[in-house]
Design a protein around this motif. Structure first.
Motif, short mmCIF file in Angstrom:
data_model
loop_
_atom_site.label_atom_id
_atom_site.label_comp_id
_atom_site.label_asym_id
_atom_site.label_seq_id
_atom_site.Cartn_x
_atom_site.Cartn_y
_atom_site.Cartn_z
N SER A 184 0.87 -1.18 0.00
CA SER A 184 0.00 0.00 0.00
C SER A 184 0.90 1.23 0.00
O SER A 184 1.71 1.42 0.92
N VAL A 185 0.76 2.05 -1.05
CA VAL A 185 1.66 3.19 -1.25
C VAL A 185 0.83 4.46 -1.39
O VAL A 185 -0.09 4.52 -2.21
N ALA A 186 1.17 5.47 -0.61
CA ALA A 186 0.55 6.79 -0.78
C ALA A 186 1.30 7.55 -1.86
O ALA A 186 2.51 7.46 -1.98
N TYR A 187 0.55 8.31 -2.66
CA TYR A 187 1.15 9.20 -3.67
C TYR A 187 0.80 10.63 -3.32
O TYR A 187 -0.36 11.04 -3.45
N VAL A 188 1.79 11.38 -2.83
CA VAL A 188 1.58 12.80 -2.55
C VAL A 188 1.82 13.53 -3.87
O VAL A 188 2.95 13.66 -4.34
N SER A 189 0.73 13.98 -4.47
CA SER A 189 0.80 14.55 -5.82
C SER A 189 0.88 16.07 -5.74
O SER A 189 1.22 16.64 -4.70
N GLY A 190 0.60 16.72 -6.84
CA GLY A 190 0.64 18.19 -6.91
C GLY A 190 -0.50 18.68 -7.76
O GLY A 190 -1.49 17.95 -7.99
N PRO A 191 -0.41 19.90 -8.29
CA PRO A 191 -1.49 20.44 -9.13
C PRO A 191 -1.84 19.49 -10.27
O PRO A 191 -0.97 19.08 -11.04
N GLY A 192 -3.11 19.15 -10.37
CA GLY A 192 -3.54 18.15 -11.34
C GLY A 192 -3.40 18.55 -12.79
O GLY A 192 -3.44 17.70 -13.68
N ASP A 193 -3.22 19.87 -13.05
CA ASP A 193 -3.08 20.29 -14.44
C ASP A 193 -1.64 20.20 -14.95
O ASP A 193 -1.38 20.50 -16.11
N LEU A 194 -0.72 19.78 -14.09
CA LEU A 194 0.67 19.58 -14.52
C LEU A 194 0.83 18.16 -15.04
O LEU A 194 0.59 17.19 -14.31
N LEU A 250 -0.78 10.58 8.18
CA LEU A 250 -0.83 10.01 9.52
C LEU A 250 -2.26 9.69 9.96
O LEU A 250 -2.48 8.82 10.82
N GLY A 251 -3.24 10.38 9.37
CA GLY A 251 -4.64 10.15 9.74
C GLY A 251 -5.33 9.06 8.96
O GLY A 251 -6.50 8.75 9.23
N LEU A 252 -4.63 8.45 7.99
CA LEU A 252 -5.26 7.42 7.17
C LEU A 252 -5.37 6.10 7.94
O LEU A 252 -4.45 5.70 8.65
N VAL A 253 -6.52 5.44 7.77
CA VAL A 253 -6.74 4.11 8.36
C VAL A 253 -7.35 3.21 7.30
O VAL A 253 -8.44 3.50 6.79
N PRO A 254 -6.66 2.11 6.93
CA PRO A 254 -5.31 1.75 7.35
C PRO A 254 -4.28 2.68 6.72
O PRO A 254 -4.53 3.27 5.66
N ARG A 255 -3.14 2.77 7.35
CA ARG A 255 -2.10 3.70 6.89
C ARG A 255 -1.15 2.98 5.92
O ARG A 255 -0.67 1.88 6.22
N PRO A 256 -0.89 3.57 4.75
CA PRO A 256 0.09 2.99 3.83
C PRO A 256 1.46 2.88 4.50
O PRO A 256 1.80 3.68 5.39
N THR A 257 2.23 1.89 4.08
CA THR A 257 3.55 1.68 4.67
C THR A 257 4.65 2.39 3.89
O THR A 257 5.82 2.33 4.28
N ALA A 258 4.28 3.05 2.80
CA ALA A 258 5.27 3.77 1.99
C ALA A 258 4.59 4.96 1.33
O ALA A 258 3.37 4.96 1.14
N VAL A 259 5.40 5.94 0.97
CA VAL A 259 4.86 7.12 0.30
C VAL A 259 5.80 7.54 -0.82
O VAL A 259 7.02 7.58 -0.64
N PHE A 260 5.22 7.82 -1.97
CA PHE A 260 5.95 8.35 -3.12
C PHE A 260 5.49 9.79 -3.31
O PHE A 260 4.29 10.04 -3.42
N CYS A 261 6.43 10.71 -3.33
CA CYS A 261 6.10 12.13 -3.45
C CYS A 261 6.47 12.65 -4.83
O CYS A 261 7.51 12.27 -5.39
N ALA A 262 5.66 13.55 -5.37
CA ALA A 262 5.85 14.04 -6.73
C ALA A 262 7.10 14.88 -6.89
O ALA A 262 7.56 15.08 -8.03
#
Length: 338
Positions: free
Chosen positions: A181-191, A236-248
């Motif tokens: 389970s991986v979180a993706y911290v994205s950015g402006p959707g028009d990019l 941190l508030g996600l349930v269940p919480r992803p074990t990894a995060v990929f940032c844009a």
């Protein structure tokens, strides 16, 4: 206030014509040594500085190459500027760097300024997703090259990075370490870069036999450290919480790292992090950051070289779209397998 000395003042003091002064400045080899010395002495004595704007009006084009980026606070664009500056300097040009702040309105204002200043060409990472600003600017017949953006057609040159591949590298690395389970911290959707990195992330999950739902997107309207801290709090508030995060990008990743550290969450033992760009600060973070490296300096240099080719066009210039390949740089923030 004292009057600024002009070329006529220099000519009068040196006892020569205005044309001779001009030759001393622009073609010194065409002037006798003793005459040249007399003119240079007058220039020094009067503190004369030639009017570059007047020269540009006569020539029809300046010696300035413009670079318009989304965010000069992002070290990635500093590296792009460094590469462009090297190529421009070799050609006897200088680079004027401007920041659109991801605002289409500010982008339009700067493009108008570039037209007024008759710059020799523009390197631009567009803020306007519609393309209307550049379409309007093209009427001035000033060449431009897209930077960190894929050209939509064949009407312009572009230098970009394969962001789909970059997203796949990042999430493929996390999946291979055992994360499901991986979180993706994205950015402006028009990019488009943000969308392409997400596409790559999903392809890596699919290749590992995981469903698209394994990628949990945490959207952000900015690409800076503060936005990363906010995304980290939401993670941190996600349930269940992803074990990894990929940032844009790396600035978002550094902000997430700060939020996790403040909450006592261990990186990478509790949550692994991968960023994007591999800026200088990535390796110097409290937990050195794994990141997808973009060849930013090379991108800037190649874009400037394409622009110089087009500016010197003899009728045979062909627009090209160059796509560079990213590279995964693994550091401590993702190094613990699950």
């Amino acid at each position: 206030m004292a009057r600024v000395a002009g070329i006529k003042d220099v000519a009068r003091q040196a006892g020569v014509s205005v044309g001779t002064v001009s030759n001393v400045i622009n073609r010194p080899e065409a002037v006798l040594p003793e005459t040249r010395a007399r003119v240079l002495a007058a220039i020094e004595d009067l503190g004369y500085v030639r009017s570059e704007s007047a020269r540009q009006l006569r020539a029809g084009r300046s010696r300035i190459m413009a670079l318009l980026v989304l965010d000069m606070g992002n070290p990635f664009f500093v590296d792009v500027a460094r590469g462009a500056e090297r190529a421009a300097r070799q050609a006897g040009l200088r680079v004027m760097v401007c920041n659109s702040g991801q605002s289409p309105a500010e982008e339009a204002e700067y493009l108008g300024l570039f037209a007024e200043q008759r710059v020799c060409g523009v390197l631009v990472t567009p803020a306007d997703a519609t393309g209307r600003n550049l379409e309007s600017f093209s009427r001035h017949r000033i060449p431009y090259v897209l930077v960190d953006r894929v050209a939509s057609g064949t009407g312009t040159c572009a230098v970009s990075v394969d962001d789909v591949r970059g997203g796949a590298l990042a999430v493929g690395h996390l999946v291979s370490a055992g994360h499901r389970s991986v979180a993706y911290v994205s950015g402006p959707g028009d990019l488009h870069q943000i969308r392409d990195r997400r596409t790559g992330a999903l392809s890596a999950l699919a290749e590992a036999g995981l469903e698209p739902e394994a990628l949990v997107e945490i959207p952000s309207d900015r690409l800076d450290v503060a936005a990363g801290r906010d995304a980290g709090a939401r993670l941190l508030g996600l349930v269940p919480r992803p074990t990894a995060v990929f940032c844009a990008n790396d600035l978002l990743a550094l902000g997430v790292l700060q939020a996790l550290y403040a909450a006592g969450v261990r990186v990478p033992q509790d949550i692994a992090i991968v960023g994007y760009d591999d800026i200088e600060f990535a390796a110097a973070a409290a937990v050195p950051l794994t990141s997808v490296r973009q060849p930013a300096v090379v991108m800037g240099r190649m874009a400037a070289e394409l622009l110089l080719e087009e500016a010197d066009d003899d009728g045979h210039h062909e627009h090209r779209s160059v796509v560079l390949q990213p590279e995964l740089v693994v550091r401590a923030s993702s190094s613990t397998p699950r």
